[in-house]
Design a protein around this motif. Structure first.
Motif, short mmCIF file in Angstrom:
data_model
loop_
_atom_site.label_atom_id
_atom_site.label_comp_id
_atom_site.label_asym_id
_atom_site.label_seq_id
_atom_site.Cartn_x
_atom_site.Cartn_y
_atom_site.Cartn_z
N VAL A 410 0.85 -1.16 -0.06
CA VAL A 410 0.03 -0.11 0.09
C VAL A 410 0.93 1.28 -0.06
O VAL A 410 0.63 2.35 -0.73
N ARG A 411 1.93 1.31 0.79
CA ARG A 411 2.81 2.66 0.68
C ARG A 411 3.46 2.85 -0.41
O ARG A 411 3.68 3.94 -0.62
N GLY A 412 3.85 1.86 -1.12
CA GLY A 412 4.49 1.82 -2.41
C GLY A 412 3.74 1.98 -3.54
O GLY A 412 4.16 1.95 -4.64
N ASP A 413 2.25 1.81 -3.61
CA ASP A 413 1.51 1.67 -4.76
C ASP A 413 1.55 2.66 -5.67
O ASP A 413 1.48 2.40 -6.69
N ALA A 414 1.76 4.00 -5.30
CA ALA A 414 1.67 5.02 -6.07
C ALA A 414 3.04 5.11 -7.06
O ALA A 414 3.14 5.87 -8.18
#
Length: 507
Positions: A410-414
């Motif tokens: 989630v933290r790295g999704d972007a």
């Protein structure tokens, strides 16, 4: 174990089947890094930051040996040890957990009101009674929830949105509550989960169509139509062992949720990430394949304590129910790695593909011209993330393990990207929401993804794009399912299996 219970267990073992993820190789296990009991936050934080995808779990305080100097355990020590085991054995079936706690309840009742116990032991009995009652309530609640999920046509999806950490993570913009609030959607009842996943799928479809709207008018419609027709001729396959296929023929293919609810003993390969990260216990896992595809290697055809030959179960893609009630992830969420595609520098239309974690299996290591590569976004874990994992680990190590995988995703999704070209000159977002297709979107979605990939490849390797455009729909489908995607199909269980569906690998 009493005679009747032993017979029940043996009968259950004969009936039980394992319906795990249909992976070609084991997904790396979520093995916790044991830290000494009492390890401070700094130690846990450092371990997580060294390897954000890894899970960290403190050693529980109650692992100390309960055997006294004489080598004999006291009655109370034994009861306390059994209670701890029951509390930590959440992976056992409902029937087995219930049997265990009822026996413990009966044994404890014999000590309650015993005037020979010291005050200290009386307090231990009181604490044991509270613990036993809590566990009894927890088991009964789990039984009710499983019964409710399994009774509903869409219960497998409800289970995911109620227990899957990814779908409820407050930092993911496409989590259920955030999406519902942003779109002002009033989802209610048992269809809430199914409606949510259908929405994720429709967003994926809309995104792909936006990306392919400039694709050539001559080849794109022909490619879509040919692939959709070919995909409807494909099959879904589950790889396992001959012994387990025989059990499935007699008892059906059951999901882990069904096994947990209805059996006394069972074997499974479900990871902590599947169970708690995605919450997809109500589904049976399959590959999508061409009917003529040969056997593939699978850890599930090499099950421990099962020396029977590898086997597979084949169902037509439409007859299986996938297109009416199932869903597909284009690449496994647990180990999100799309195949890397390389080309021959002298013949750019010749390619080799491989998973990044299995580069040693490349067929053509001499191919060095990069065509496409997935780059997983890596987000920094915060102190708050670490504290959350530690607090969860104190209650349930498997849930903590799953969160230690979900939160970095989630933290790295972007920052997750799909890059194309020798220098990675073309780069496109590849967020988690682009990984889901449900029901009616599966076949048109897979075909649209093929058009999208060819249109992007055309910009960096026109020779390869021309070869893909000239492929027959059948060859293009094989290329899509092996070299561009690794889709996993999930169908709610149980599924009926006949002898005609089973194929055993010849010796």
């Amino acid at each position: 174990m009493h005679a009747q219970e032993r017979q029940d267990a043996q009968a259950a073992a004969r009936r039980t089947t394992s319906t795990p993820r249909a992976g070609t190789r084991p997904v790396p296990a979520l093995v916790p890094h044991p830290l000494p009991h009492g390890a401070g936050n700094a130690a846990v934080t450092e371990a997580l930051r060294r390897r954000p995808g890894a899970s960290v779990q403190r050693m529980p305080a109650d692992t100390a040996d309960t055997v006294g100097p004489t080598g004999q355990t006291s009655l109370l020590d034994g009861l306390e040890a059994r209670l701890r085991q029951c509390a930590h054995d959440g992976n056992a079936t409902v029937m087995k957990r219930h049997t265990t706690i009822l026996r413990l309840d009966q044994d404890l009742a014999g000590l309650e009101g015993d005037g020979r116990l010291s005050d200290q032991d009386q307090r231990r009995v009181t604490a044991l009674r509270q613990g036993v009652d809590q566990q009894k309530a927890a088991v009964e609640e789990r039984a009710r929830r499983l019964e409710g999920y399994l009774a509903s046509a869409d219960g497998s999806y409800t289970m995911m949105v109620e227990s899957g950490q990814l779908w409820t993570d407050r930092f993911w913009p496409y989590a259920l509550e955030k999406l519902r609030t942003r779109l002002s959607l009033a989802w209610r009842g048992d269809r809430q989960g199914r409606t949510y996943f259908d929405k994720l799928s429709s967003m994926n479809m809309a995104g792909m169509r936006q990306d392919t709207k400039q694709a050539g008018d001559d080849w794109a419609p022909r490619m879509r139509a040919g692939l959709e027709d070919q995909l409807r001729r494909s099959v879904v396959r589950h790889y396992t062992t001959e012994r387990l296929t025989r059990l499935m023929v007699s008892g059906g293919m059951k999901s882990k949720a069904d096994l947990e609810s209805s059996e006394y003993e069972y074997r499974h390969n479900t990871t902590a990430f599947d169970e708690h990260g995605l919450g997809n216990l109500g589904f049976v896992f399959f590959y999508i394949e061409d009917p003529s595809a040969p056997f593939r290697g699978s850890r599930f055809s090499e099950a421990e304590e099962d020396d029977s030959p590898p086997a597979r179960i084949t169902l037509g893609i439409e007859a299986s129910g996938l297109l009416s009630k199932g869903w597909v992830m284009l690449s496994d969420f647990a180990q999100r790695e799309f195949p890397t595609v390389m080309a021959d520098e002298n013949n750019p239309d010749r390619t080799d593909s491989f998973l990044p974690t299995r580069e040693e299996e490349r067929r053509h290591p001499g191919y060095q011209l990069l065509v496409r590569r997935f780059e997983q976004g890596v987000g920094d874990l915060t102190d708050q993330d670490v504290e959350e994992m530690m607090a969860l680990g104190a209650q349930d190590g498997r849930r903590s393990n799953a969160l230690s995988v979900v939160r970095p995703l989630v933290r790295g999704d972007a920052q997750s990207r799909m890059t194309y070209g020798a220098q990675g000159q073309d780069s496109y977002p590849e967020p988690l929401v682009r990984n889901v297709l449900t029901g009616k979107d599966i076949i048109p979605g897979l075909a649209e993804r093929a058009v999208l990939e060819v249109s992007r490849i055309e910009r960096v390797n026109p020779d390869l794009a021309d070869r893909l455009k000239s492929m027959s729909p059948r060859e293009l489908m094989k290329f899509l399912l092996k070299d561009l995607l690794r889709p996993q199909a999930m169908i709610p269980g149980p599924l009926k299996v006949t002898e005609r569906d089973v194929e055993v690998l010849p010796g």
